[in-house]
Design a protein around this motif. Structure first.
Motif, PDB file in Angstrom:
ATOM      1  N   SER A  85       8.416  35.881 -23.824  1.00  0.00           N
ATOM      2  CA  SER A  85       8.236  34.390 -24.442  1.00  0.00           C
ATOM      3  C   SER A  85       6.917  33.958 -23.803  1.00  0.00           C
ATOM      4  O   SER A  85       5.784  33.067 -24.490  1.00  0.00           O
ATOM      5  CB  SER A  85       9.015  33.409 -24.245  1.00  0.00           C
ATOM      6  N   HIS A  86       6.911  34.146 -22.480  1.00  0.00           N
ATOM      7  CA  HIS A  86       5.514  33.433 -21.706  1.00  0.00           C
ATOM      8  C   HIS A  86       4.680  34.968 -21.083  1.00  0.00           C
ATOM      9  O   HIS A  86       5.585  35.751 -20.785  1.00  0.00           O
ATOM     10  CB  HIS A  86       5.889  32.805 -20.982  1.00  0.00           C
ATOM     11  N   LEU A  87       3.116  34.660 -20.838  1.00  0.00           N
ATOM     12  CA  LEU A  87       2.137  35.615 -20.087  1.00  0.00           C
ATOM     13  C   LEU A  87       1.684  34.788 -19.683  1.00  0.00           C
ATOM     14  O   LEU A  87       1.029  33.987 -19.773  1.00  0.00           O
ATOM     15  CB  LEU A  87       1.607  36.265 -21.347  1.00  0.00           C
ATOM     16  N   LEU A  88       1.887  34.873 -17.836  1.00  0.00           N
ATOM     17  CA  LEU A  88       1.539  34.594 -17.139  1.00  0.00           C
ATOM     18  C   LEU A  88       0.025  35.029 -16.181  1.00  0.00           C
ATOM     19  O   LEU A  88       0.426  36.218 -16.160  1.00  0.00           O
ATOM     20  CB  LEU A  88       2.194  33.866 -16.282  1.00  0.00           C
ATOM     21  N   THR A  89      -0.421  34.848 -16.188  1.00  0.00           N
ATOM     22  CA  THR A  89      -1.566  35.033 -14.488  1.00  0.00           C
ATOM     23  C   THR A  89      -2.396  33.774 -13.900  1.00  0.00           C
ATOM     24  O   THR A  89      -2.104  32.698 -14.176  1.00  0.00           O
ATOM     25  CB  THR A  89      -2.780  35.636 -15.201  1.00  0.00           C
ATOM     26  N   ALA A  90      -2.311  34.687 -12.691  1.00  0.00           N
ATOM     27  CA  ALA A  90      -2.933  33.481 -12.016  1.00  0.00           C
ATOM     28  C   ALA A  90      -4.549  33.021 -12.405  1.00  0.00           C
ATOM     29  O   ALA A  90      -4.925  33.373 -13.000  1.00  0.00           O
ATOM     30  CB  ALA A  90      -3.397  33.805 -10.589  1.00  0.00           C
ATOM     31  N   ALA A  91      -5.323  30.842 -12.014  1.00  0.00           N
ATOM     32  CA  ALA A  91      -6.107  31.099 -13.062  1.00  0.00           C
ATOM     33  C   ALA A  91      -7.429  31.091 -12.159  1.00  0.00           C
ATOM     34  O   ALA A  91      -7.894  30.276 -11.084  1.00  0.00           O
ATOM     35  CB  ALA A  91      -6.154  29.057 -13.279  1.00  0.00           C
ATOM     36  N   THR A  92      -7.978  32.659 -12.050  1.00  0.00           N
ATOM     37  CA  THR A  92      -8.499  33.687 -10.939  1.00  0.00           C
ATOM     38  C   THR A  92      -9.891  33.244 -12.133  1.00  0.00           C
ATOM     39  O   THR A  92      -9.440  33.507 -13.568  1.00  0.00           O
ATOM     40  CB  THR A  92      -7.945  34.575 -10.481  1.00  0.00           C
ATOM     41  N   THR A  93     -10.873  33.965 -11.237  1.00  0.00           N
ATOM     42  CA  THR A  93     -11.888  34.611 -12.062  1.00  0.00           C
ATOM     43  C   THR A  93     -11.393  34.995 -12.633  1.00  0.00           C
ATOM     44  O   THR A  93     -11.506  35.042 -14.096  1.00  0.00           O
ATOM     45  CB  THR A  93     -13.209  35.300 -11.056  1.00  0.00           C
ATOM     46  N   THR A  94     -10.417  36.520 -12.201  1.00  0.00           N
ATOM     47  CA  THR A  94      -9.800  37.373 -13.460  1.00  0.00           C
ATOM     48  C   THR A  94      -9.011  36.737 -14.416  1.00  0.00           C
ATOM     49  O   THR A  94      -9.232  37.374 -15.678  1.00  0.00           O
ATOM     50  CB  THR A  94      -9.463  38.752 -12.327  1.00  0.00           C
ATOM     51  N   GLY A  95      -8.055  36.099 -13.993  1.00  0.00           N
ATOM     52  CA  GLY A  95      -7.075  35.462 -15.057  1.00  0.00           C
ATOM     53  C   GLY A  95      -8.002  34.755 -15.462  1.00  0.00           C
ATOM     54  O   GLY A  95      -7.350  34.517 -17.048  1.00  0.00           O
TER      55      GLY A  95
END
Length: 151
Positions: A85-95
């Motif tokens: 239901s949710h797709l998350l990643t860190a708010a870094t350059t990659t994210g």
């Protein structure tokens, strides 16, 4: 439904920012899976598996993921997104490079730089260069989110 967190790493070490995303994911749902995509990154899989709250680690090991190119990672995340239901990643350059592509491929709005989770569809995020804190709600069936990291 479960939450999928895209791990950031250098094929040998898990980036600590990923743990911030895992923490936010746990606030959304207790079923949190982590995706580790890279080449020769078995040590990262082991590190991700020991993170508190992680139910399982998905491992994609191939040369196409060796350099963490956003186009390749976005296609992989979208291909795995059906059960989440949710797709998350860190708010870094990659994210910040991967998640907009995921959002576009899934035709959903991205929720950027969250700093808090109110509920499964309501999040807290800074706006206007952090001068205002906004509470935003998403009506999309699936959420694509980047999580602001901490030091």
């Amino acid at each position: 439904m479960a939450v999928l967190v895209l791990a950031e790493h250098d094929n040998s070490e898990l980036n600590a920012a990923t743990l911030n995303a895992v923490t936010a994911a746990i606030e959304v749902d207790s079923e949190v899976d982590v995706l580790v995509a890279g080449e020769g990154c078995a040590s990262v899989v082991e590190q991700a598996a020991t993170a508190d709250g992680v139910r399982k680690v998905l491992h994609a090991d191939a040369a196409i993921y060796a350099n963490g190119l956003a186009e390749n990672l976005a296609d992989l995340v979208v291909s795995l997104s059906e059960g989440y239901s949710h797709l998350l990643t860190a708010a870094t350059t990659t994210g910040k490079n991967v998640m907009p592509r995921v959002s576009a491929l899934l035709d959903i709005a991205q929720i950027s730089d969250i700093i808090g989770v109110e509920s499964a569809d309501t999040f807290v995020r800074p706006v206007y260069a952090g001068n205002i804190i906004a509470t935003v709600q998403s009506i999309d069936d699936k959420k694509a989110i980047t999580v602001r990291t901490t030091a």
